[in-house]
Design a protein around this motif. Structure first.
Motif, short mmCIF file in Angstrom:
data_model
loop_
_atom_site.label_atom_id
_atom_site.label_comp_id
_atom_site.label_asym_id
_atom_site.label_seq_id
_atom_site.Cartn_x
_atom_site.Cartn_y
_atom_site.Cartn_z
N ASP A 44 0.82 -1.20 0.00
CA ASP A 44 0.00 0.00 0.00
C ASP A 44 0.86 1.26 0.00
N LEU A 45 1.90 1.27 0.84
CA LEU A 45 2.77 2.43 0.91
C LEU A 45 3.43 2.71 -0.45
N TYR A 48 0.92 4.34 -2.79
CA TYR A 48 0.75 5.77 -2.52
C TYR A 48 1.91 6.56 -3.11
N GLN A 109 4.86 9.65 3.93
CA GLN A 109 3.73 9.58 4.85
C GLN A 109 2.43 9.65 4.05
N THR A 110 1.65 8.58 4.07
CA THR A 110 0.39 8.58 3.33
C THR A 110 -0.56 9.65 3.85
N MET A 113 -0.06 12.92 2.06
CA MET A 113 -0.65 12.92 0.72
C MET A 113 -2.16 13.08 0.81
N GLY A 146 -2.53 0.44 -3.50
CA GLY A 146 -2.21 1.52 -2.59
C GLY A 146 -3.34 2.53 -2.59
N TYR A 147 -3.10 3.73 -3.13
CA TYR A 147 -4.14 4.73 -3.24
C TYR A 147 -4.89 4.49 -4.54
#
Length: 196
Positions: A44-45, A48, A109-110, A113, A146-147
């Motif tokens: 996920d990181l 992003y 740092q998600t 964002m 991720g995103y």
């Protein structure tokens, strides 16, 4: 199988020996390193981070410069080039500006964002961001992990505005205005500075 010229003197070598080492030329030198299996972690990181990098890359591609095929060096290109340290390239500096905003303690740092996306979504001149992004040819896009929520074209432009502001890159009289409170005229000037 490795190909070696002058085997004992090791004048040049390229290729893999078993699953142990790899010989290859790099920047005019013949080097060797341990052989590694390439990986593409789709955490996920990482999703992003890649979504943010794709956004700033799309915005950067709309900045006109003669070297990149533009008819003129735009005000935004000249502003970014002016704040780029010697030995580095302006487009990487633009990406660094955004990544520095999204990082803390050297790590992406998600939450940072997401905060920037939220700023865009609630911006009092969101319509100006969307209109100017469309005029520049930016498009909405979604990332596959991720995103995964679609990132609007206006948000891509907003990321570029935040980066240029953080770097102190001048594109006209409005470059010192905080992007979160920028007026529609400042957003219009930023968009225009991509091409003129």
């Amino acid at each position: 199988m490795a190909k070696v010229t002058g085997p004992l003197m090791s004048l040049s070598a390229s290729g893999k020996v078993a699953d142990a080492v790899v010989f290859f030329p790099w920047k005019g030198r013949h080097v060797v390193r341990m052989w590694l299996t390439p990986t593409n972690k789709k955490t996920d990181l990482m999703g992003y981070l890649r979504a943010a990098m794709r956004a700033i890359g799309k915005q950067t591609s709309k900045i006109a410069n003669i070297v990149g095929g533009g008819a003129v060096d735009s005000k935004l290109y000249l502003g970014l080039a002016a704040v780029t340290p010697a030995g580095q390239i302006w487009n990487a500096q633009n990406a660094k500006g955004l990544m520095d905003l999204f990082a803390s303690g050297g790590a992406f740092q998600t939450a940072s964002m997401l905060a920037a996306i939220s700023e865009y979504s609630t911006h009092s001149h969101k319509t100006a961001l969307d209109t100017q992004a469309t005029a520049l040819g930016l498009e909405d896009y979604a990332f596959s992990y991720g995103y995964t929520t679609s990132i609007p074209a206006g948000c891509v432009l907003y990321f570029g505005l935040k980066s240029a502001y953080a770097l102190g890159a001048s594109w006209g009289t409005d470059y010192t205005l905080d992007p979160s409170t920028a007026a529609a005229s400042a957003i219009d000037a930023f968009a225009t500075a991509h091409t003129a």
